[in-house]
Enzyme design. Structure first.
Site, PDB file in Angstrom:
ATOM      1  N   GLY A  12       0.791  -1.232   0.000  1.00 51.16           N
ATOM      2  CA  GLY A  12       0.000   0.000   0.000  1.00 51.16           C
ATOM      3  C   GLY A  12       0.819   1.276   0.000  1.00 51.16           C
ATOM      4  O   GLY A  12       0.316   2.329   0.403  1.00 51.16           O
ATOM      5  N   SER A  13       2.055   1.218  -0.450  1.00 52.65           N
ATOM      6  CA  SER A  13       2.853   2.467  -0.491  1.00 52.65           C
ATOM      7  C   SER A  13       2.253   3.447  -1.496  1.00 52.65           C
ATOM      8  O   SER A  13       2.271   4.661  -1.251  1.00 52.65           O
ATOM      9  CB  SER A  13       4.316   2.168  -0.823  1.00 52.65           C
ATOM     10  OG  SER A  13       4.483   1.711  -2.148  1.00 52.65           O
ATOM     11  N   ILE A  88     -10.839  -7.814 -12.199  1.00 49.83           N
ATOM     12  CA  ILE A  88     -12.077  -7.110 -11.838  1.00 49.83           C
ATOM     13  C   ILE A  88     -13.261  -7.826 -12.482  1.00 49.83           C
ATOM     14  O   ILE A  88     -13.266  -8.070 -13.679  1.00 49.83           O
ATOM     15  CB  ILE A  88     -12.020  -5.644 -12.298  1.00 49.83           C
ATOM     16  CG1 ILE A  88     -10.780  -4.957 -11.720  1.00 49.83           C
ATOM     17  CG2 ILE A  88     -13.297  -4.904 -11.916  1.00 49.83           C
ATOM     18  CD1 ILE A  88     -10.708  -4.971 -10.196  1.00 49.83           C
ATOM     19  N   HIS A 104       0.442  -0.356 -13.670  1.00 49.66           N
ATOM     20  CA  HIS A 104       1.233  -1.572 -13.861  1.00 49.66           C
ATOM     21  C   HIS A 104       2.712  -1.170 -13.870  1.00 49.66           C
ATOM     22  O   HIS A 104       3.082  -0.201 -14.545  1.00 49.66           O
ATOM     23  CB  HIS A 104       0.835  -2.273 -15.162  1.00 49.66           C
ATOM     24  CG  HIS A 104       1.533  -3.577 -15.361  1.00 49.66           C
ATOM     25  ND1 HIS A 104       1.181  -4.700 -14.646  1.00 49.66           N
ATOM     26  CD2 HIS A 104       2.567  -3.922 -16.150  1.00 49.66           C
ATOM     27  CE1 HIS A 104       1.994  -5.689 -15.004  1.00 49.66           C
ATOM     28  NE2 HIS A 104       2.848  -5.249 -15.904  1.00 49.66           N
TER      29      HIS A 104
HETATM   30  C1  GRF Z   1       3.159  -1.292  -7.556  1.00 52.99           C
HETATM   31  O1  GRF Z   1       4.435  -1.568  -8.099  1.00 52.99           O
HETATM   32  C2  GRF Z   1       2.143  -1.177  -8.661  1.00 52.99           C
HETATM   33  O2  GRF Z   1       2.690  -0.750  -9.898  1.00 52.99           O
HETATM   34  C3  GRF Z   1       1.654  -2.586  -8.821  1.00 52.99           C
HETATM   35  O3  GRF Z   1       1.638  -3.129  -7.521  1.00 52.99           O
HETATM   36  C4  GRF Z   1       2.649  -2.473  -6.743  1.00 52.99           C
HETATM   37  C5  GRF Z   1       2.004  -2.045  -5.461  1.00 52.99           C
HETATM   38  O4  GRF Z   1       2.956  -1.596  -4.575  1.00 52.99           O
HETATM   39  N1  GRF Z   1       0.329  -2.624  -9.424  1.00 52.99           N
HETATM   40  P1  GRF Z   1       2.412  -0.916  -3.205  1.00 52.99           P
HETATM   41  O5  GRF Z   1       1.495  -1.932  -2.528  1.00 52.99           O
HETATM   42  O6  GRF Z   1       1.673   0.319  -3.593  1.00 52.99           O
HETATM   43  O7  GRF Z   1       3.651  -0.638  -2.399  1.00 52.99           O
END
Ligand code: GRF
Length: 189
Positions: A12-13, A88, A104
């Site tokens: 969730g960063s 989804i 992505h």
């Molecule tokens: C990110 O690299 C995003 O591109 C992909 O999943 C990852 C999620 O990272 N869809 P975080 O959970 O937001 O740290």
């Protein structure tokens, strides 16, 4: 005030970055974070940031209209997948046409599709000796990573880069660009 709902499956960063970006906004409000993973660190982040967060299981997502009804209750202008790993379902696609976006961690259409997430993507980019990678923000349809592309940002790679350093370069791109692209799109809704 535009309303956004976020979906996440893991750390969730990106969710934290998006919440912080719109923290003091008088245009956009992050209403809730939804996750399919009760162990996801994103819940810790939402608790710290005092943002509502809900867990749902496969039944709620695929065998009922439970998640759909929750989303309708928020009446979101945009649904943002920020590290969400499940496909989804039709009922959401149909009820929120052109209102679901995903990020992505590669330059689609390369390195996309089922199973291409997280370090799998960066390992594959490294194994193919790519000289650049990046992020793709796209609308979501019923297939993984196939909707219309909204934006792409690139970063060059060195021979010395590892999947880990590639992941870090990609995350920096995400943090810099994803909130801005979300802001632009949601204001057009
Ligand atoms: C990110 O690299 C995003 O591109 C992909 O999943 C990852 C999620 O990272 N869809 P975080 O959970 O937001 O740290």
């Amino acid at each position: 005030m535009k309303r956004i709902v976020l979906f996440a499956s893991g750390s969730g960063s990106n969710v934290e970055n998006i919440i912080n970006y719109f923290q003091d906004s008088n245009e956009v409000n992050v209403k809730c974070v939804l996750s399919n993973n009760k162990e996801a660190k994103v819940f810790d982040r939402c608790n710290r940031l005092k943002v509502s967060a809900l867990y749902f299981n496969r039944t709620s997502f695929y065998q009922s209209d439970c998640v759909l009804e929750i989303l309708k209750s928020f009446n979101p202008d945009l649904i943002v997948l920020a590290g969400f790993l499940w496909k989804i379902p039709e009922n959401l696609i149909q009820n929120f046409p052109n209102k679901i976006v995903n990020i992505h961690p590669a330059l689609l259409p390369k390195y996309g599709g089922k199973g291409m997430y997280g370090m799998h993507v960066h390992k594959s980019v490294k194994d193919n000796n790519e000289t650049e990678t990046g992020i793709t923000i796209h609308y979501v349809n019923e297939n993984y990573d196939e909707g219309a592309i909204i934006a792409q940002e690139k970063v060059t790679l060195e021979a010395t880069d590892t999947p880990e350093t590639i992941a870090n370069k990609v995350h920096q791109l995400e943090y810099k660009h994803f909130p801005k692209v979300i802001h632009k799109i949601v204001m057009e809704q």
